[in-house]
Design an enzyme around this catalytic site. Structure first.
Site, PDB file in Angstrom:
ATOM      1  CG  HIS A  92      -0.323  -0.255   2.505  1.00 51.11           C
ATOM      2  ND1 HIS A  92       0.046  -1.514   2.918  1.00 51.11           N
ATOM      3  CD2 HIS A  92       0.022   0.569   3.518  1.00 51.11           C
ATOM      4  CE1 HIS A  92       0.588  -1.444   4.130  1.00 51.11           C
ATOM      5  NE2 HIS A  92       0.589  -0.197   4.510  1.00 51.11           N
TER       6      HIS A  92
ATOM      7  N   GLY B  20       0.447  -6.391  -1.663  1.00 51.76           N
ATOM      8  CA  GLY B  20      -0.813  -5.739  -1.344  1.00 51.76           C
ATOM      9  C   GLY B  20      -1.636  -6.638  -0.425  1.00 51.76           C
ATOM     10  CB  SER B  21      -2.319 -10.166  -0.103  1.00 49.57           C
ATOM     11  OG  SER B  21      -2.821 -11.009   0.912  1.00 49.57           O
TER      12      SER B  21
ATOM     13  CB  SER C 281       3.236 -38.555   0.869  1.00 46.54           C
ATOM     14  OG  SER C 281       3.261 -39.249   2.093  1.00 46.54           O
TER      15      SER C 281
ATOM     16  CD  GLU D 111       1.341 -26.735   4.561  1.00 49.16           C
ATOM     17  OE1 GLU D 111       1.131 -25.794   5.358  1.00 49.16           O
ATOM     18  OE2 GLU D 111       1.489 -27.905   4.934  1.00 49.16           O
TER      19      GLU D 111
ATOM     20  CG  PHE E 268      -2.040 -30.214   3.635  1.00 43.34           C
ATOM     21  CD1 PHE E 268      -3.182 -30.103   4.430  1.00 43.34           C
ATOM     22  CD2 PHE E 268      -1.315 -31.386   3.686  1.00 43.34           C
ATOM     23  CE1 PHE E 268      -3.577 -31.149   5.259  1.00 43.34           C
ATOM     24  CE2 PHE E 268      -1.700 -32.436   4.515  1.00 43.34           C
ATOM     25  CZ  PHE E 268      -2.831 -32.316   5.302  1.00 43.34           C
TER      26      PHE E 268
ATOM     27  CG  ASP F 156      -4.639 -41.015   6.011  1.00 44.74           C
ATOM     28  OD1 ASP F 156      -4.605 -41.800   6.981  1.00 44.74           O
ATOM     29  OD2 ASP F 156      -3.633 -40.726   5.337  1.00 44.74           O
TER      30      ASP F 156
ATOM     31  CD  GLN G 109      -4.655 -35.753   6.553  1.00 44.18           C
ATOM     32  OE1 GLN G 109      -3.499 -35.646   6.180  1.00 44.18           O
ATOM     33  NE2 GLN G 109      -5.150 -34.990   7.522  1.00 44.18           N
TER      34      GLN G 109
ATOM     35  NE  ARG H  21      -2.573 -43.261   0.403  1.00 44.62           N
ATOM     36  CZ  ARG H  21      -2.916 -44.525   0.629  1.00 44.62           C
ATOM     37  NH1 ARG H  21      -3.920 -45.064  -0.006  1.00 44.62           N
ATOM     38  NH2 ARG H  21      -2.252 -45.253   1.508  1.00 44.62           N
TER      39      ARG H  21
END
Lengths: 563, 563
Positions: free
Chosen positions: B22, B68-69, B290, B311, B336, B368, B372, B418
């Site tokens: 800003h 700006g964020s 994973s 994240e 996520f 899960d 998830q 998966r």
């Protein structure tokens, strides 16, 4: 912990949040030990026929909020702890976290707010077992790193051996001292007591073979040195909080043609219904003078939480209040709720009674530019399990929808606009969830235009212009985007040759147009869309509505172009 | 700062991120002073005809990322600083933040990673002016609170008077010392030098009246005590990083019928193309075993950043790398990424070259449970400005789409699954963005079924079952969800009586079904949808596909029910 284990929802029970939700089997085993359900049920873990799911959800009576997306428990705990203070109850809130999840920024947002509010009824426990899912955490067993961080965020810290039950109970006996929230840093070994697993990498989430399980069980020994047993202290008897909805709300008092922004109407409504509904609490992320939640804050500061610029925590706090029978309204710019999308997603799994109000939507905010424009909020909020998505076009609708949000359970999102708009509804107009308003309709109409917010104003202008040229259009105010008034829109569309035109100040993906097309395409309705299809620029609101093809002129051109 | 002001993109220029976006007018004024554009252009601020927008965007050559964020700049700065180290360049990265935005958890995720990586080429400056938008910040002018926090996160701190240019330049002259990142805590007064504004609430974002502006300008005096002037030191001459795409990638080597999960294929592809494409870097949020980004990490640890469970910072770091000519692949569970939706949204405004890979989508992950399951990721990612959304059904498609992601600029999202699935494509099959594959088609087909991922497997099973009953269906693999292969789907649909059935392992809002309906409804195509319409439960994958009505049996029933 002090609680009535036969009545997990009792209002003055201590609360427990298993923020490291993947440790769910421990939680289930502990509750089975209290006698809440038979221990045999534990063998139904993770099956479709049992609510002992892979991660805890409030389908279980002893779970207040779903966990499993890490780093969210503390924010919810802050909300519960604040609510205890508001309700003059002495229950305490315990949050068990893993050391891996301490990397989540949401934890530090919550830690900061807990420190600022001196929540000495909040106790965090960090299970510092050193091992993440895929490797060692950044700080291993260096508890002093966590200690310094929490202390700098205003917390009292205790370091313990997490396998020493005597030390644990001793530390827990001293909770509530002083003014600060307490964090207990527990050094533990993952897989403790099993020689071939203990403190070793590569075992996260892995089932043991039958042989390994037999060896592990043979090695495991009870670790309690003291006679802790099953004695559970009872909660204190204190007056119950008043969490009933009132019989009615005072009326609104707008005049047709008055100019008012829906964001301001939200502020008016919150104040108006908050006067008679003690369940209403509010929180904001340092935008209360823009979202107009300030009106409520000024009158009821004790029922307002300033969360500062920390939207994840704001949603967590709101969810925490909702678990205690309150009706929390969390507000900021619509686009900044994208910061808390995971918290909102998980609130959906928690089936929380959460009210979200996003202001400053679309290109109609004008000069501040794309970073401040909510252009994906409808897509985001529609895709939350069980959500309701509302988008008022005038002040009366906005106020009535705030009432609906307070009176109906679940996650409700209200999309409010920055520009002022003319009041088009009478004060006695009703806005049931799932409804729509047919504002213009005549035999021979060519197209049904479905709009909401600023584009409804444009659609009404377009209707006037087209009328002058002898073209009639049906105009529908789709104030309930989810659930959509499918039957009403379908009926109108069938009277206009099965042709619908949606117009929205939102990206073309996942918003009003997709909602209408997704519901009505199978019925043989042709849905045409006008929406923002490129990254917008700063400019005057009316310039931007024109540039991105969602103003009256664009509607007129599109209607004319349709077969 | 050392830079070539005539060439803001020069690879060894120091970088500057105005995280408190800003304050854009200050940034624009400073660059005008360097001579990059005429000072008269400053008067075009916030107009549609100028790229001097309300908040900075990379439409301007001296802006690397949109801001700006609040609270996002430091994460991007960490990515740039890590990239400097990888490229053996000595440019420094400066990030100017406001004190209000320090409440954002994303700041602390970034601060932690910077500390852990000892980024002494990263300099944060906090403008501690005490005043937020709607009230005083939690800590006012107590710089010691910020000092303790940053120190506990591994930073060196300096406290200065933010209005004393001599003190500022003195502190800046000592950057790069030691092993730690440096934060300069600058005590300032908002509106300094204007008697009726200075250090007062209620002026955030408010324009002055003409009279007030005249008074303010009369009161303002230059604050420089030393002769700083316009001397800008030149950047060091060092070899340019090798950021060219290779002529080709090595081929894949699957056999039809091989069983492989698309998430594993992503890992294989990253390793395969990373061998010949030095631009490829990767980052993960402690799920690399994973998502299979681990394969790349093991071979190229120096090109991999473990972001731990943070994240938001992971996406910030990736965006930072992308501004320096790299092609960053950020991976974790699809759900996520909702944690980083604001960062992804702003990366869209930054027109960043960002590759996002979300695994474990839909109910097909099984036991899960819902926390998830990525069930909103298509809706979320479709609604990002300029994004591409890809959803492979077999390993060959997954690998080829990773190539496309690396070769095309922009934000690309890859949705991986998966469960293992049979390889159905030959190694020489091409998967252009915007394409689709018609896998089953015959004259007289009743319906066109559009699917991707696990539901494509189910659709093929359904086709076999229906064939046995004498019913033909066209089956399309819609691997490119955005842009959608509109023409191909339309042509197929027209051959099946204008009837389409979409099937997806995603909530019914904003996903594949809405995408197809939103694009084809206006063409007179009837689009029916099968998707997840309620909050799912834990269970076996095949049980859940059946329970939520997206398996072969559900497709068969739906096809039969269609007129």
């Amino acid at each position: 912990m002090r609680y009535d284990s036969k009545n997990p929802h009792y209002y003055n029970n201590d609360r427990f949040i298993l923020s490291k939700g993947h440790a769910a089997p421990l939680l289930y085993a502990a509750w089975a030990e209290t006698g809440l359900f038979p221990t045999e049920d534990l063998l139904k873990l993770r099956t479709l026929g049992s609510d002992l799911e892979g991660h805890p959800t409030p389908r279980l009576p002893f779970v207040d909020v779903a966990t499993g997306s890490l780093g969210q428990g503390l924010g919810v705990g802050v909300g519960m702890a604040l609510c205890a203070r508001l309700d003059k109850l002495d229950y305490r809130t315990y949050v068990l976290m893993g050391d891996g999840e301490i990397a989540e920024g949401a934890v530090w947002e919550a830690a900061s707010l807990a420190g600022v509010n001196e929540l000495n009824n909040l106790i965090a426990i960090v299970d510092v077992n050193r091992l993440g899912q895929s490797q060692e955490t950044a700080f291993g067993h260096h508890l002093n790193v966590y200690k310094r961080r929490f202390e700098s965020f205003g917390w009292r810290t205790e370091e313990i051996d997490g396998h020493d039950l005597e030390e644990i109970t001793e530390v827990l006996a001293a909770v509530g001292l002083g003014k600060q929230p307490l964090v207990i840093l527990a050094k533990t070994l993952k897989g403790a007591g099993i020689s071939f697993i203990q403190d070793k990498e590569g075992w996260h989430g892995k089932p043991l073979s039958k042989d390994e399980a037999a060896r592990a069980i043979a090695e495991l020994q009870p670790t309690a040195k003291s006679g802790i047993g099953h004695h559970i202290p009872a909660p204190t008897q204190l007056p119950a909080p008043k969490n009933e909805a009132p019989a009615s709300y005072p009326p609104t008092a707008y005049k047709l043609g008055d100019m008012a922004a829906t964001r301001e109407a939200f502020g008016n409504a919150l104040l108006r219904i908050g006067e008679v509904d003690q369940r209403i609490v509010a929180m904001d992320g340092d935008t209360k003078n823009s979202t107009y939640s300030e009106k409520f804050y000024k009158k009821f500061p004790e029922r307002f939480t300033e969360c500062f610029i920390a939207e994840q925590d704001m949603v967590g706090v709101a969810t925490g209040f909702s678990t205690r029978g309150k009706v929390p309204f969390a507000s900021t710019f619509a686009c900044f709720f994208s910061r808390a999308y995971d918290q909102i997603r998980v609130a959906g799994i928690s089936m929380a009674n959460l009210k979200i109000v996003g202001s400053h939507v679309g290109v109609s905010i004008g000069e501040d530019g794309p970073s401040q424009m909510g252009l994906e909020d409808l897509a985001m909020m529609r895709a939350v399990a069980g959500s309701t998505v509302l988008y008022p076009s005038d002040a009366v609708a906005a106020e009535k929808l705030v009432e609906q949000m307070a009176l109906n359970r679940g996650i409700h999102y209200l999309r409010t606009s920055r520009p002022k708009a003319a009041v088009i509804y009478n004060n006695d107009e009703q806005f049931p969830i799932g409804g729509a308003k047919v504002l213009r309709q005549a035999a021979g109409d060519k197209v049904t235009v479905v709009a909401a917010g600023v584009t409804l104003t444009e659609a009404l202008k377009a209707a006037d212009q087209l009328k002058n040229e002898g073209i009639g259009i049906t105009v529908i105010d789709a104030y309930s985007v989810k659930p959509l008034a499918k039957d009403a829109i379908k009926a109108a569309a069938q009277a206009t040759g099965n042709v619908v035109l949606t117009v929205e100040d939102h990206y073309t993906e996942g918003g009003l147009g997709d909602a209408v097309a997704g519901e009505l395409s199978s019925e043989g309705i042709r849905v045409h869309k006008l929406a923002v299809t490129e990254l917008p620029h700063s400019g005057k609101p009316e310039e931007l509505l024109a540039r991105y093809g969602i103003d009256a002129g664009a509607i007129v051109r599109k209607v004319k172009s349709l077969g």
